[in-house]
Design a protein around this motif. Structure first.
Motif, PDB file in Angstrom:
ATOM      1  N   ASN A  95      -9.460  -6.874 -23.232  1.00 19.41           N
ATOM      2  CA  ASN A  95      -8.627  -6.974 -24.435  1.00 19.41           C
ATOM      3  C   ASN A  95      -7.143  -6.997 -24.059  1.00 19.41           C
ATOM      4  O   ASN A  95      -6.781  -6.714 -22.923  1.00 19.41           O
ATOM      5  N   LYS A  96      -6.345  -7.317 -25.048  1.00 18.62           N
ATOM      6  CA  LYS A  96      -4.873  -7.333 -24.928  1.00 18.62           C
ATOM      7  C   LYS A  96      -4.399  -8.431 -23.991  1.00 18.62           C
ATOM      8  O   LYS A  96      -3.386  -8.263 -23.287  1.00 18.62           O
ATOM      9  N   VAL A  97      -5.093  -9.577 -23.958  1.00 20.33           N
ATOM     10  CA  VAL A  97      -4.657 -10.677 -23.087  1.00 20.33           C
ATOM     11  C   VAL A  97      -3.303 -11.222 -23.530  1.00 20.33           C
ATOM     12  O   VAL A  97      -2.618 -11.875 -22.740  1.00 20.33           O
ATOM     13  N   ASP A  98      -2.902 -10.904 -24.750  1.00 15.71           N
ATOM     14  CA  ASP A  98      -1.576 -11.357 -25.222  1.00 15.71           C
ATOM     15  C   ASP A  98      -0.432 -10.680 -24.475  1.00 15.71           C
ATOM     16  O   ASP A  98       0.693 -11.190 -24.482  1.00 15.71           O
ATOM     17  N   ILE A  99      -0.698  -9.546 -23.823  1.00 16.06           N
ATOM     18  CA  ILE A  99       0.385  -8.877 -23.093  1.00 16.06           C
ATOM     19  C   ILE A  99       0.090  -8.796 -21.586  1.00 16.06           C
ATOM     20  O   ILE A  99       0.620  -7.939 -20.895  1.00 16.06           O
ATOM     21  N   CYS A 100      -0.780  -9.689 -21.100  1.00 15.69           N
ATOM     22  CA  CYS A 100      -1.122  -9.703 -19.670  1.00 15.69           C
ATOM     23  C   CYS A 100      -0.771 -11.048 -19.068  1.00 15.69           C
ATOM     24  O   CYS A 100      -0.725 -12.041 -19.765  1.00 15.69           O
ATOM     25  N   THR A 101      -0.629 -11.044 -17.761  1.00 18.90           N
ATOM     26  CA  THR A 101      -0.499 -12.329 -17.081  1.00 18.90           C
ATOM     27  C   THR A 101      -1.908 -12.845 -16.803  1.00 18.90           C
ATOM     28  O   THR A 101      -2.818 -12.071 -16.518  1.00 18.90           O
ATOM     29  N   ARG A 102      -2.073 -14.140 -16.899  1.00 18.34           N
ATOM     30  CA  ARG A 102      -3.376 -14.768 -16.633  1.00 18.34           C
ATOM     31  C   ARG A 102      -3.882 -14.408 -15.245  1.00 18.34           C
ATOM     32  O   ARG A 102      -5.063 -14.195 -15.038  1.00 18.34           O
ATOM     33  N   GLU A 103      -2.955 -14.349 -14.281  1.00 22.17           N
ATOM     34  CA  GLU A 103      -3.353 -14.124 -12.879  1.00 22.17           C
ATOM     35  C   GLU A 103      -4.001 -12.751 -12.683  1.00 22.17           C
ATOM     36  O   GLU A 103      -4.755 -12.558 -11.747  1.00 22.17           O
ATOM     37  N   SER A 104      -3.667 -11.800 -13.575  1.00 23.07           N
ATOM     38  CA  SER A 104      -4.211 -10.451 -13.381  1.00 23.07           C
ATOM     39  C   SER A 104      -5.652 -10.342 -13.874  1.00 23.07           C
ATOM     40  O   SER A 104      -6.370  -9.415 -13.522  1.00 23.07           O
ATOM     41  N   LEU A 105      -6.080 -11.296 -14.710  1.00 25.04           N
ATOM     42  CA  LEU A 105      -7.374 -11.140 -15.383  1.00 25.04           C
ATOM     43  C   LEU A 105      -8.560 -11.352 -14.450  1.00 25.04           C
ATOM     44  O   LEU A 105      -9.545 -10.613 -14.514  1.00 25.04           O
ATOM     45  N   LEU A 106      -8.458 -12.348 -13.573  1.00 21.75           N
ATOM     46  CA  LEU A 106      -9.620 -12.632 -12.718  1.00 21.75           C
ATOM     47  C   LEU A 106      -9.906 -11.527 -11.716  1.00 21.75           C
ATOM     48  O   LEU A 106     -11.053 -11.101 -11.578  1.00 21.75           O
ATOM     49  N   PRO A 107      -8.879 -11.022 -10.998  1.00 21.48           N
ATOM     50  CA  PRO A 107      -9.156  -9.905 -10.077  1.00 21.48           C
ATOM     51  C   PRO A 107      -9.717  -8.678 -10.803  1.00 21.48           C
ATOM     52  O   PRO A 107     -10.621  -8.020 -10.297  1.00 21.48           O
ATOM     53  N   LEU A 108      -9.228  -8.409 -11.997  1.00 17.86           N
ATOM     54  CA  LEU A 108      -9.729  -7.260 -12.758  1.00 17.86           C
ATOM     55  C   LEU A 108     -11.205  -7.472 -13.125  1.00 17.86           C
ATOM     56  O   LEU A 108     -12.031  -6.567 -12.984  1.00 17.86           O
ATOM     57  N   THR A 109     -11.524  -8.678 -13.570  1.00 17.11           N
ATOM     58  CA  THR A 109     -12.922  -9.003 -13.898  1.00 17.11           C
ATOM     59  C   THR A 109     -13.798  -8.791 -12.670  1.00 17.11           C
ATOM     60  O   THR A 109     -14.879  -8.196 -12.753  1.00 17.11           O
ATOM     61  N   GLN A 110     -13.324  -9.259 -11.533  1.00 12.73           N
ATOM     62  CA  GLN A 110     -14.090  -9.133 -10.292  1.00 12.73           C
ATOM     63  C   GLN A 110     -14.332  -7.667  -9.933  1.00 12.73           C
ATOM     64  O   GLN A 110     -15.455  -7.268  -9.625  1.00 12.73           O
ATOM     65  N   GLU A 111     -13.274  -6.883 -10.014  1.00 10.35           N
ATOM     66  CA  GLU A 111     -13.403  -5.444  -9.693  1.00 10.35           C
ATOM     67  C   GLU A 111     -14.427  -4.770 -10.593  1.00 10.35           C
ATOM     68  O   GLU A 111     -15.230  -3.949 -10.146  1.00 10.35           O
ATOM     69  N   LEU A 112     -14.396  -5.119 -11.879  1.00 14.77           N
ATOM     70  CA  LEU A 112     -15.320  -4.489 -12.825  1.00 14.77           C
ATOM     71  C   LEU A 112     -16.752  -4.953 -12.588  1.00 14.77           C
ATOM     72  O   LEU A 112     -17.695  -4.171 -12.677  1.00 14.77           O
ATOM     73  N   HIS A 113     -16.908  -6.216 -12.249  1.00 11.53           N
ATOM     74  CA  HIS A 113     -18.260  -6.734 -11.959  1.00 11.53           C
ATOM     75  C   HIS A 113     -18.835  -6.114 -10.686  1.00 11.53           C
ATOM     76  O   HIS A 113     -20.051  -6.032 -10.540  1.00 11.53           O
ATOM     77  N   ASP A 114     -17.971  -5.678  -9.804  1.00 17.06           N
ATOM     78  CA  ASP A 114     -18.461  -4.990  -8.600  1.00 17.06           C
ATOM     79  C   ASP A 114     -19.039  -3.615  -8.956  1.00 17.06           C
ATOM     80  O   ASP A 114     -19.811  -3.048  -8.198  1.00 17.06           O
ATOM     81  N   LEU A 115     -18.633  -3.074 -10.119  1.00 19.90           N
ATOM     82  CA  LEU A 115     -19.064  -1.726 -10.501  1.00 19.90           C
ATOM     83  C   LEU A 115     -20.291  -1.720 -11.423  1.00 19.90           C
ATOM     84  O   LEU A 115     -21.091  -0.798 -11.375  1.00 19.90           O
ATOM     85  N   VAL A 116     -20.387  -2.736 -12.295  1.00 19.81           N
ATOM     86  CA  VAL A 116     -21.477  -2.774 -13.286  1.00 19.81           C
ATOM     87  C   VAL A 116     -22.002  -4.206 -13.351  1.00 19.81           C
ATOM     88  O   VAL A 116     -21.227  -5.157 -13.214  1.00 19.81           O
ATOM     89  N   ARG A 117     -23.311  -4.342 -13.581  1.00 21.04           N
ATOM     90  CA  ARG A 117     -23.867  -5.696 -13.773  1.00 21.04           C
ATOM     91  C   ARG A 117     -23.711  -6.109 -15.228  1.00 21.04           C
ATOM     92  O   ARG A 117     -24.584  -5.835 -16.052  1.00 21.04           O
ATOM     93  N   PHE A 118     -22.591  -6.725 -15.542  1.00 18.41           N
ATOM     94  CA  PHE A 118     -22.374  -7.189 -16.918  1.00 18.41           C
ATOM     95  C   PHE A 118     -23.087  -8.523 -17.106  1.00 18.41           C
ATOM     96  O   PHE A 118     -23.013  -9.393 -16.237  1.00 18.41           O
TER      97      PHE A 118
END
Ligand SMILES: Nc1nc2c(ncn2[C@@H]2O[C@H](COP(=O)(O)OP(=O)(O)OP(=O)(O)O)[C@@H](O)[C@H]2O)c(=O)[nH]1
Ligand SMILES: [Mg+2]
Length: 298
Positions: free
Chosen positions: A120-143
């Motif tokens: 959430n809150k992609v309106d106040i994030c840089t696009r470049e930050s979203l993919l690494p964050l997604t990757q980190e979270l996918h390493d923790l849980v099988r979404f």
């Protein structure tokens, strides 16, 4: 073929869960504030999407609880997730992978339930930050799925709704198609007042406050008289809530009355009463009054 299922939105305090519920339901059902721990109990939003009925469950933010109130809130959040067909972990993408989010993923990892990731809150994030964050979270849980959106401005929300409509299990609808929630009007009244306390007071005051509706009386002219008690833990908090010459409580009442008039779609006469009641946040009866289970009773 009709579909129907419960979708629990869980996450750290302040992730935007209530904002997302309101956005998806198209109505203000759950109160929102910039402060953490605004939501205290599960809030149902009923969303019709074609043949599907999506039963969205907003939950309290999950954090390390201390008071009985806090433990009851966190327990309600996990119960919401455990009762649901599908869990959405909502993450504030700007805050990223905080310790709180890490602790939630540790518990989600152990469940066999279907879990989706929503940033959430992609309106106040840089696009470049979203993919690494997604990757980190996918390493923790099988979404199963990942979505990125802004609950505040609505970007990306319709994609999530469409996907959820297809993902909830086949089955009959559990609520009438035009119901928006199951929250009783009395509780809605107390919540609208509590929202103003969260918006208009600071530091420990919102956390020292609970709100209960004492009476709700329909008048012949179609309006309603609502008497609400605001309990505070300490005398100092009462003084702050009342304000100089009653200015603060007046402002809280005015804003809450307007919000409540909209929510109930009728004229509201709202009367507020502030009472000091130390230790309310350890009292089972005060928790039950807002629909929470006492965490110390099995
Ligand atoms: N910029 C931005 N702010 C958002 C977005 N979604 C929510 N917010 C803000 O984030 C703050 C917290 O929103 P809430 O919806 O109350 O968050 P919550 O997860 O329900 O919080 P708790 O009930 O305390 O667990 C509010 O100030 C919202 O306006 C978003 O997509 N973008
Ligand atoms: Mg909330």
């Amino acid at each position: 073929m009709t579909r129907c299922g419960f979708v629990a939105i869980v996450g750290a305090p302040n992730a935007g869960k209530s904002t997302l519920l309101n956005r998806m339901a198209g109505a203000k059902l759950s109160i929102v504030s910039p402060k953490a721990q605004t939501t205290r109990f599960r809030v149902l939003g009923i969303l019709m999407q074609g043949e599907a009925q999506i039963l969205l469950v907003d939950t309290p933010g999950i954090f390390a609880p201390r008071r009985k109130l806090d433990r009851a809130m966190v327990a309600a959040a996990w119960t919401g997730a455990e009762d649901a067909d599908l869990t959405v972990l909502l993450v504030d993408a700007r805050a990223g992978l905080t310790d709180q989010v890490r602790a939630i993923t540790a518990r989600l990892k152990g469940t066999k339930r279907r879990t989706w990731l929503v940033l959430n809150k992609v309106d106040i994030c840089t696009r470049e930050s979203l993919l690494p964050l997604t990757q980190e979270l996918h390493d923790l849980v099988r979404f199963e799925e990942t979505y990125m959106l802004s609950a505040a401005n609505g970007d990306g929300v319709s994609d999530l709704i469409a996907a959820l409509a297809a993902a909830v299990p086949p089955g009959p609808h559990l609520y009438p198609a035009d119901d928006l929630t199951d929250i009783p009007d009395r509780l809605m009244a107390a919540e609208m007042v509590r929202e103003q306390v969260f918006l208009q007071t600071h530091e420990e005051v919102p956390y020292g406050t609970t709100v209960e509706t004492e009476s709700f009386t329909e008048r012949a002219d179609g309006s309603v008289r609502i008497d609400v008690t605001i309990y505070v833990a300490r005398a100092g908090q009462k003084a702050i809530l009342i304000g100089d010459g009653g200015s603060k409580i007046k402002a809280i009442g005015q804003k809450a009355r307007i919000a409540l008039g909209q929510a109930l779609d009728r004229t509201v006469h709202l009367f507020l009463n502030v009472k000091e009641r130390s230790g309310w946040d350890e009292e089972g009866a005060r928790l039950r009054a807002i629909g929470l289970d006492d965490p110390d009773r099995g």
